[in-house]
Design a protein around this motif. Structure first.
Motif, short mmCIF file in Angstrom:
data_model
loop_
_atom_site.label_atom_id
_atom_site.label_comp_id
_atom_site.label_asym_id
_atom_site.label_seq_id
_atom_site.Cartn_x
_atom_site.Cartn_y
_atom_site.Cartn_z
N MET A 122 0.80 -1.00 -0.14
CA MET A 122 -0.04 0.07 -0.28
C MET A 122 1.16 1.26 0.21
N GLN A 123 1.77 1.01 0.42
CA GLN A 123 3.18 2.79 -0.25
C GLN A 123 3.87 2.29 -1.31
N LEU A 124 3.62 1.10 -1.91
CA LEU A 124 5.03 0.83 -2.95
C LEU A 124 3.58 1.58 -4.30
N PRO A 125 4.35 1.86 -5.86
CA PRO A 125 3.67 1.81 -7.24
C PRO A 125 3.40 0.43 -7.08
N ALA A 126 1.92 0.32 -7.85
CA ALA A 126 0.84 -0.67 -7.95
C ALA A 126 1.83 -1.75 -8.18
N LEU A 127 2.79 -1.94 -10.02
CA LEU A 127 3.28 -2.85 -10.52
C LEU A 127 4.32 -2.84 -9.76
N THR A 128 4.35 -3.31 -8.31
CA THR A 128 5.81 -3.99 -7.37
C THR A 128 5.13 -4.98 -7.24
N LEU A 129 6.35 -6.53 -7.23
CA LEU A 129 6.07 -7.83 -6.47
C LEU A 129 6.56 -7.43 -5.90
N ILE A 130 6.00 -8.17 -4.68
CA ILE A 130 6.74 -8.44 -3.16
C ILE A 130 7.06 -9.32 -2.01
N GLY A 131 8.26 -9.28 -2.23
CA GLY A 131 8.29 -10.64 -1.32
C GLY A 131 8.66 -10.15 -0.12
N CYS A 132 9.92 -11.90 0.51
CA CYS A 132 10.00 -11.72 1.58
C CYS A 132 11.45 -12.61 2.15
N GLN A 133 11.83 -12.04 3.13
CA GLN A 133 12.94 -13.31 3.61
C GLN A 133 11.97 -14.51 3.93
N ILE A 134 12.53 -16.03 3.93
CA ILE A 134 12.27 -16.87 4.11
C ILE A 134 13.28 -18.22 5.55
N THR A 135 11.77 -19.31 6.21
CA THR A 135 12.40 -20.01 6.32
C THR A 135 12.64 -21.10 5.67
N ARG A 136 13.75 -22.22 5.78
CA ARG A 136 13.33 -23.14 5.05
C ARG A 136 12.89 -24.71 5.93
N GLU A 137 12.31 -25.52 5.36
CA GLU A 137 11.82 -26.63 6.28
C GLU A 137 12.37 -27.97 4.84
N PRO A 138 13.12 -29.10 5.04
CA PRO A 138 14.15 -28.99 6.56
C PRO A 138 15.38 -27.79 6.31
N LYS A 139 15.48 -27.29 7.83
CA LYS A 139 16.55 -26.15 7.86
C LYS A 139 17.55 -26.74 7.32
N ASP A 140 18.03 -28.06 6.95
CA ASP A 140 19.27 -28.17 6.42
C ASP A 140 19.69 -28.43 5.20
N ALA A 141 18.33 -27.58 4.36
CA ALA A 141 18.24 -28.62 2.83
C ALA A 141 18.01 -26.93 2.34
N THR A 142 18.56 -26.87 0.90
CA THR A 142 19.38 -26.60 0.30
C THR A 142 19.74 -25.08 0.67
N VAL A 143 21.29 -24.74 2.08
CA VAL A 143 21.14 -24.20 2.93
C VAL A 143 21.79 -22.50 1.82
N ARG A 144 22.64 -22.77 0.82
CA ARG A 144 23.61 -21.66 0.27
C ARG A 144 22.31 -21.30 -0.82
N TYR A 145 20.86 -21.79 -1.77
CA TYR A 145 19.96 -21.52 -1.92
C TYR A 145 19.19 -20.78 -1.04
N THR A 146 19.06 -21.06 0.18
CA THR A 146 18.00 -20.08 1.31
C THR A 146 19.17 -18.44 1.66
N ARG A 147 20.22 -18.69 1.87
CA ARG A 147 20.91 -17.90 2.25
C ARG A 147 20.56 -16.95 1.07
N TRP A 148 21.30 -17.21 0.51
CA TRP A 148 20.73 -16.13 -1.47
C TRP A 148 19.72 -15.68 -1.26
N ILE A 149 18.99 -16.48 -1.12
CA ILE A 149 17.83 -15.24 -0.87
C ILE A 149 16.76 -14.24 0.00
N ASN A 150 17.69 -14.82 0.92
CA ASN A 150 17.41 -13.54 2.34
C ASN A 150 18.70 -12.83 2.10
N ARG A 151 19.81 -12.66 1.80
CA ARG A 151 20.44 -12.09 1.76
C ARG A 151 21.11 -10.70 0.84
#
Length: 353
Positions: A122-151
Motif C-alpha cells: 500500500m506504500q509502493l507503486p501498484a506494479l510492484t512484486l513483493i517478496g520476503c525472507q524465508i525459513t527453510r524446512e528442513p533447516k539443512d536443505a538448500t542452505v546456499r539457496y536459502t542464504r541467497w534468497i535472504n541476503r
C-alpha cells in the motif's frame, strides 16, 4: 503507477493451487487462521485434478474460516491435472481481491505475512512484486539457496535475475496488486515441466515492473521430493535465462569477458548467438592450469575458422564480465577476488552462475 483503492479495507485474495497436497493442508490452513491481518480475506483454491483427500480436508476448514470472516472459494474444472500455470490462472480469475497473495499448499505463512506485505504494497507503486525472507524446512536443505534468497539487497533483486536459482523474488512469497497479474497477462499454461513463475517474472521485468522484499522471514518454504520444482529441467531454465541475458544485457555491450574458463563458461560461449560470440574478448580465471593453456578453441564450431578465445588471469581481463562462477562456494575467495576489482554489479558485471 499508483492505484486508488479504499486503503482502510482492501480485500486480499489468497491464491492456492492444489494437486495431491493432503499431507500439507492442516499446517497450511492453520497458518491462514493464525494471520494477524483481520481485514477482508478470501481463500481461493483451485483443485488441479487431485486424486487424494486434499479437497475433503480443505472443505473441513470451511466453518473455521467462516467464523473468522474468511470466505473459502473452491473450484475444480478438469479431472486431469493441467499444471501450476493453469491452476494459478483459474484461481486468480475467480478471485475478487485488490491484492493477490500466492501460497503453495506445502508452505506455511508466518502470522504477520499478509499484514506485513500488504502494508508494504500500500506504500509502493501498484506494479510492484513483493517478496520476503524465508525459513527453510528442513533447516539443512538448500542452505546456499536459502542464504541467497535472504541476503539479496534491493539492487541485487534486479541484477541477479539470470542465475540458475531463478526469480530473485521467489514464487511462494509473491504478494502483489491485481494489476501485476493483469499487466503480464497471467501464467504460462504449457503444463508440467514449465517454470511458469520464472517466465512470468522475466516478462514482468521486461514490462518495467518493480521488485521489493520485506526483510524478515514471513514464510516457511518446504523442500521435499514431491515439489513441482523438480519437474523442471535444468536445460529449460538455462534456455530461458540465456535468452533474457542476451536480450537485456549482452545486446547493449560491445565486448565482454566470460569469468570462468571451465565447463560453465565454455557452455555459455558455445550457446551464445553468433553476434555475441564475436563480442567475447577472453575467458578469465584463477586456475593456473586453465590459464596456462592460453587459449580455448571451439572445435565444434561450424565456422571455417574455429574461434580461438584467450584465457587470462582475472586481473588481466577487461570489464564488463559475465560471471559463471557459483557464489558462496569457495569460502569467500571468489567474492574477495571480485571485490578487489572495485566493479559495480549490474554495470560492470552480471551473474550467470
Amino acid at each position: 503507477i499508483m492505484v486508488n483503492i479504499n486503503v482502510t479495507e482492501p480485500l486480499v485474495s489468497l491464491i492456492i493451487p492444489v494437486y495431491n497436497g493432503e499431507q500439507w493442508v492442516e499446517s497450511c490452513f492453520q497458518s491462514i487462521l493464525e494471520q494477524t491481518w483481520k481485514g477482508p480475506l478470501e481463500v481461493c483454491v483451485f483443485n488441479d485434478g487431485s486424486t487424494d483427500q486434499s479437497m475433503d480436508k480443505i472443505n473441513s476448514y470451511g466453518e473455521k474460516l467462516t467464523a473468522r470472516g474468511i470466505q473459502l472459494n473452491i473450484h475444480s474444472m478438469f479431472p486431469e491435472p493441467k499444471g501450476c500455470g493453469f491452476a494459478k490462472n483459474r484461481c486468480v480469475e475467480r478471485s475478487k481481491g485488490n491484492y493477490l497473495c500466492f501460497l503453495d499448499i506445502d508452505d506455511v505463512m508466518h502470522p504477520d505475512r499478509i499484514k506485513a506485505q500488504l502494508s508494504a504494497a500500500m506504500q509502493l507503486p501498484a506494479l510492484t512484486l513483493i517478496g520476503c525472507q524465508i525459513t527453510r524446512e528442513p533447516k539443512d536443505a538448500t542452505v546456499r539457496y536459502t542464504r541467497w534468497i535472504n541476503r539479496l539487497n534491493s539492487k541485487q533483486l534486479l541484477t541477479q535475475v539470470y542465475t540458475s536459482h531463478g526469480p530473485t523474488v521467489i514464487m511462494p512469497t509473491w504478494f502483489c496488486h491485481r494489476s501485476v497479474f493483469d499487466l503480464v497477462g497471467g501464467f504460462c499454461e504449457d503444463g508440467k515441466g514449465v517454470p511458469e513463475d520464472y517466465i512470468f517474472f522475466l516478462r514482468f521485468l521486461e514490462l518495467k515492473g518493480e521488485l521489493f522484499k520485506v526483510e524478515r522471514p514471513l514464510l516457511t518454504y518446504r523442500h521435499h521430493a514431491g515439489a513441482t520444482t523438480f519437474s523442471v529441467l535444468e536445460s529449460t531454465i538455462w534456455k530461458l535465462r540465456l535468452e533474457a541475458l542476451q536480450k537485456n544485457v549482452l545486446s547493449k555491450w560491445e565486448k565482454f569477458t566470460i569469468w570462468n574458463a571451465g565447463k560453465q563458461g565454455r557452455k555459455l560461449f558455445r550457446d551464445l548467438s553468433a553476434t555475441n560470440k564475436a563480442k567475447v574478448t577472453c575467458f578469465c580465471d584463477v586456475d593456473v592450469k586453465k590459464i596456462s593453456k592460453g587459449i580455448y578453441i571451439y572445435e565444434l564450431s561450424k565456422e571455417p575458422i574455429k574461434p580461438k578465445i584467450p584465457i587470462v588471469h582475472f586481473k588481466n581481463a577487461n570489464k564488463p564480465f559475465v560471471i559463471c562462477v557459483k557464489l558462496d562456494l569457495t569460502d569467500g575467495e571468489f567474492e574477495k577476488n571480485l571485490h578487489s576489482l572495485n566493479l559495480v554489479e549490474g554495470v560492470d558485471y552480471v551473474h550467470f552462475n
